[in-house]
Design a protein around this motif. Structure first.
Motif, PDB file in Angstrom:
ATOM      1  N   SER A  86     -68.772  39.480  74.495  1.00 11.02           N
ATOM      2  CA  SER A  86     -67.615  40.340  74.370  1.00 11.02           C
ATOM      3  C   SER A  86     -67.192  40.328  72.887  1.00 11.02           C
ATOM      4  O   SER A  86     -67.655  39.265  71.800  1.00 11.02           O
ATOM      5  CB  SER A  86     -66.509  39.576  75.029  1.00 11.02           C
ATOM      6  N   GLY A 101     -64.413  39.665  71.972  1.00 12.32           N
ATOM      7  CA  GLY A 101     -63.806  38.600  72.013  1.00 12.32           C
ATOM      8  C   GLY A 101     -64.340  37.134  71.049  1.00 12.32           C
ATOM      9  O   GLY A 101     -63.835  36.324  70.959  1.00 12.32           O
ATOM     10  N   PHE A 103     -62.648  35.979  68.052  1.00 11.37           N
ATOM     11  CA  PHE A 103     -61.553  34.971  68.106  1.00 11.37           C
ATOM     12  C   PHE A 103     -61.947  33.796  67.480  1.00 11.37           C
ATOM     13  O   PHE A 103     -60.987  33.087  66.863  1.00 11.37           O
ATOM     14  CB  PHE A 103     -61.092  34.888  69.511  1.00 11.37           C
ATOM     15  N   PHE A 128     -57.348  32.472  74.384  1.00  7.97           N
ATOM     16  CA  PHE A 128     -58.042  33.303  73.808  1.00  7.97           C
ATOM     17  C   PHE A 128     -59.215  32.673  72.675  1.00  7.97           C
ATOM     18  O   PHE A 128     -60.316  33.103  72.291  1.00  7.97           O
ATOM     19  CB  PHE A 128     -57.363  34.568  73.086  1.00  7.97           C
ATOM     20  N   TYR A 139     -61.655  31.429  74.921  1.00  2.15           N
ATOM     21  CA  TYR A 139     -62.496  32.785  75.449  1.00  2.15           C
ATOM     22  C   TYR A 139     -63.445  32.908  74.355  1.00  2.15           C
ATOM     23  O   TYR A 139     -64.656  33.060  74.341  1.00  2.15           O
ATOM     24  CB  TYR A 139     -61.606  33.667  75.681  1.00  2.15           C
ATOM     25  N   GLY A 140     -62.873  32.987  73.114  1.00  2.00           N
ATOM     26  CA  GLY A 140     -63.814  33.398  72.039  1.00  2.00           C
ATOM     27  C   GLY A 140     -64.879  32.457  71.971  1.00  2.00           C
ATOM     28  O   GLY A 140     -66.335  32.658  71.574  1.00  2.00           O
ATOM     29  N   LEU A 145     -62.103  44.986  66.378  1.00  2.00           N
ATOM     30  CA  LEU A 145     -62.758  44.378  67.259  1.00  2.00           C
ATOM     31  C   LEU A 145     -64.404  44.924  67.392  1.00  2.00           C
ATOM     32  O   LEU A 145     -64.877  44.811  68.628  1.00  2.00           O
ATOM     33  CB  LEU A 145     -62.261  44.408  68.849  1.00  2.00           C
TER      34      LEU A 145
END
Length: 319
Positions: A157, A159, A162, A180, A183-184, A291
């Motif tokens: 992702s 992500g 992050f 997050f 998640y990162g 992003l």
């Protein structure tokens, strides 16, 4: 041909004219969203798809369209897989190895996002344990089934931007947990896993890549606070406006799954091997605040080797 696709390309556009008859492909997370669409388009082009899901009853209902649209020679079989339980992962892998039929492509699609702090059945932080360690054990245990020319596609992702992985505190035992941030870490791990898997297997003709599907409204976002998400979206759009870029646009599910099938089937192995793709192309390096692109830490080969070693230590198994 591979250069003809972009952010709005769909799965069927990417695979137009492609015959996957005789190909056997594993897709994890076929009970909703991208996993179902990925399985649908592959079976519709003649592939035999093995779909893995934690809840088989849910997956059976969600994949009715996959079976209905399967081309002659194509089809779908379901296997049980709970990535948050290494016992389940190992049982699934052992059954696939015992079956003995090879895979031409593995798409590690399943995952969780931005959930409250929790633990898997084995005591790992939920997102790192599910998104990375579950797939790490599954893929490595069935790697012997990957024939020369086969590929691994890890769904990562944007992500990953992050946060880098934290090899000293992967379970947030000493670090403040953020949804997050965790998640990162897990998405960076997905990329680094592809980097090291590719390094280890490319001499045998097996390659790996990681992809960002784009922003899509699926069940993956079920844990997200709508107000928090709007704040994040507003920040992204403000940054885009300042850089002279258009506002963030969500993708449809067929557009979101397109990069998975593009990198797994259409793009050349040398083009995508050991790299990170987005919008049906290889992503450019980017250390900016938006992003788009890939941060350097996510492709660092030394970091990838260190993560592999740490992952083996955590799961108690060497590959």
């Amino acid at each position: 041909m591979a250069d003809a696709f972009g952010a709005t390309s769909t799965t069927d556009e990417v695979l137009a004219g492609v015959d996957l008859t005789g190909k056997r492909i594993l897709v994890t997370g076929v009970s909703a969203g991208l996993g179902v669409e990925t399985a649908r388009t592959l079976a519709a082009h003649g592939a035999q798809v093995v779909g893995a899901a934690r809840n088989l009853d849910k997956a059976r209902g969600a994949t009715e369209l996959v079976r209905a649209q399967a081309a002659p020679g194509g089809g779908l079989e379901l296997v049980e897989l709970d990535l948050a339980s290494l016992a389940s992962v190992r049982a699934c892998a052992d059954a696939l190895v015992a079956d003995g039929r090879p895979f031409d492509l593995i798409i590690a699609n399943a995952g969780v996002m931005a959930c409250p702090k929790g633990q898997t059945a084995d005591g790992f932080e939920t997102q790192f344990g599910t998104n990375h360690l579950g797939h790490f054990v599954l893929v490595n245990r069935i790697a012997t089934l990957m024939t020369p020319g086969a590929r691994l596609v890890n769904l990562a992702s944007a992500g990953h931007r992050f946060s880098d992985v934290d090899l000293e505190d992967p379970n947030f035992e000493h670090t403040e947990y953020t949804e997050f941030g965790a998640y990162g870490r897990s998405k960076t791990a997905n990329i680094l896993f592809a980097v090291e898997f590719d390094r280890r297997h490319k001499a045998h003709g097996v390659r790996a890549t990681a992809v960002h599907p784009g922003g899509i409204r699926t069940e993956l976002g079920r844990h997200m606070n709508p107000a928090h998400f709007q704040v994040m979206l507003d920040g992204i759009n403000a940054a885009n406006a300042a850089a002279g870029k258009p506002p963030f646009a969500f993708k449809t599910i067929p557009q979101g799954a397109a990069t998975s099938v593009w990198s797994g089937i259409v793009a050349s192995a040398d083009e995508v091997g050991g790299l990170y793709c987005e919008d049906c192309h290889v992503a450019e390096p980017s250390e900016g605040t938006d992003l788009v692109g890939i941060r350097s830490y996510a492709l660092d080969p030394d970091r990838a080797r260190a993560l592999w070693a740490k992952s083996e230590q955590m799961v108690g198994e060497q590959f």
